[in-house]
Design an enzyme around this catalytic site. Structure first.
Site, PDB file in Angstrom:
ATOM      1  N   ASP A   1       0.862  -1.190   0.000  1.00 51.35           N
ATOM      2  CA  ASP A   1       0.000   0.000   0.000  1.00 51.35           C
ATOM      3  C   ASP A   1       0.896   1.236   0.000  1.00 51.35           C
ATOM      4  O   ASP A   1       1.442   1.616   1.041  1.00 51.35           O
ATOM      5  CB  ASP A   1      -0.905   0.012   1.236  1.00 51.35           C
TER       6      ASP A   1
ATOM      7  N   LYS B   1      -6.954   3.499  -3.283  1.00 48.63           N
ATOM      8  CA  LYS B   1      -7.398   3.488  -1.891  1.00 48.63           C
ATOM      9  C   LYS B   1      -7.630   4.917  -1.429  1.00 48.63           C
ATOM     10  O   LYS B   1      -6.874   5.822  -1.785  1.00 48.63           O
ATOM     11  CB  LYS B   1      -6.316   2.789  -1.056  1.00 48.63           C
TER      12      LYS B   1
ATOM     13  N   LYS C   1     -10.483   0.414  -2.504  1.00 56.05           N
ATOM     14  CA  LYS C   1     -10.356   0.171  -1.065  1.00 56.05           C
ATOM     15  C   LYS C   1     -10.637   1.444  -0.276  1.00 56.05           C
ATOM     16  O   LYS C   1      -9.807   2.355  -0.243  1.00 56.05           O
ATOM     17  CB  LYS C   1      -8.946  -0.340  -0.732  1.00 56.05           C
TER      18      LYS C   1
END
Length: 308
Positions: free
Chosen positions: A145, A208, A244
């Site tokens: 991430d 995300k 996400k």
């Protein structure tokens, strides 16, 4: 392809109005609710990103990841043999080896995700970001991430942003890359859309919303804009990018609403761990509490459910 973002306009009042309607959606009840909640569990990135993380609390988190819902509750729902686990375990790079070794010893194939690239601020040199990514992969992380440099968005340096994300993608190698936009710090919904498109062009497997450390994290207006960008990118390229939301998602009702929003905006095919994740640290506890209530008709006492 800068032409895709050169004339972007986001109708903010319409987006906000739509988001308010989303909050009023009626949640499902009974067995349907239990089914949606179990689906949410399989999409959770069970996360600990604290300065006081130790091998022992990471091991505990990994055990919870493998057994997210009490076995007797799953048996009552006839779901005990379906292999329900969370989507991934997410930790800092220094704790990746602890998580990998624990899950391996437990005979579990849950992927370990690691934040990297100067998380959460992104205010580190690019060389340092790339080195951190490579180390996390070397330690065994199968998902990375990364966090973008917000200054590149705020100053309109779209080619610079593309190049940074592209280099991060190359550093990830075989690992999946989720690109954190930190939407609460991008200034406008138009910038959120543009950054989403650039991140996908540069090879992100997921986009995300947030690090969870900003003042404003995952919100429905931002979610709608990012999902519209994902849909547009899919129409243009035929390539499905995952989504996400992360940060501030704490209740089972919120989790179901996010699942419903993904279904409405992107379709049922996105409702899998391969294309949808929920970034959360405390959400699992409330989901297990709601499933306990569905099975028993009463809420669990504090000692009856293992903490997530």
């Amino acid at each position: 392809e800068l032409g895709w973002i050169s004339k972007v306009y986001v109708n903010r009042p319409a987006v906000v109005r739509h988001a308010e309607q989303i909050k009023k959606w009626k949640t499902v009840k009974g067995n349907w609710q239990a089914a949606w909640l179990l689906k949410a569990v399989t999409c959770i990135d069970l996360t600990t990103l604290s300065g006081d993380d130790t091998p022992s609390n990471v091991q505990r988190l990994c055990f919870k990841a493998k057994h997210p819902i009490r076995e007797d509750l799953l048996k009552a729902l006839d779901m005990h043999d379906k292999g329900i686990t969370v989507g991934a375990v997410c930790v800092y790079p220094a704790r990746v080896s602890d998580a990998v070794n624990t899950l391996k010893a437990a005979g579990c194939n849950i992927p370990v995700a690691s934040v990297a690239a100067g998380f959460p601020s992104g205010q580190t040199p690019l060389e340092t970001k790339l080195a951190e990514i490579r180390l996390a992969v070397e330690y065994g992380a199968r998902e990375i991430d990364i966090v973008i440099s917000r200054s590149l968005v705020l100053t309109g340096q779209w080619e610079g942003l593309y190049e940074e994300i592209r280099l991060c993608r190359a550093a990830c190698g075989e690992a999946h890359m989720k690109t954190i936009l930190a939407t609460g710090e991008l200034g406008s919904l138009a910038n959120v859309y543009k950054a989403s498109m650039i991140a996908m062009m540069a090879g992100s497997d997921f986009i995300k919303t947030s690090t969870g450390k900003e003042v404003e994290n995952a919100t429905f207006p931002v979610g709608v804009v990012m999902m519209r960008a994902i849909k547009e990118y899919y129409w243009q390229t035929g390539y499905k990018v995952g989504f996400k939301p992360a940060g501030g998602i704490r209740t089972a009702k919120e989790a179901i609403t996010w699942l419903m929003l993904v279904k409405e905006e992107l379709g049922v095919e996105w409702l899998t761990p391969e294309l949808f994740r929920l970034g959360a640290s405390s959400l699992l506890g409330d989901i297990e509490q709601q499933i306990f209530y569905h099975v028993t008709g009463s809420y669990a006492l504090q000692h009856e459910l293992a903490m997530a």
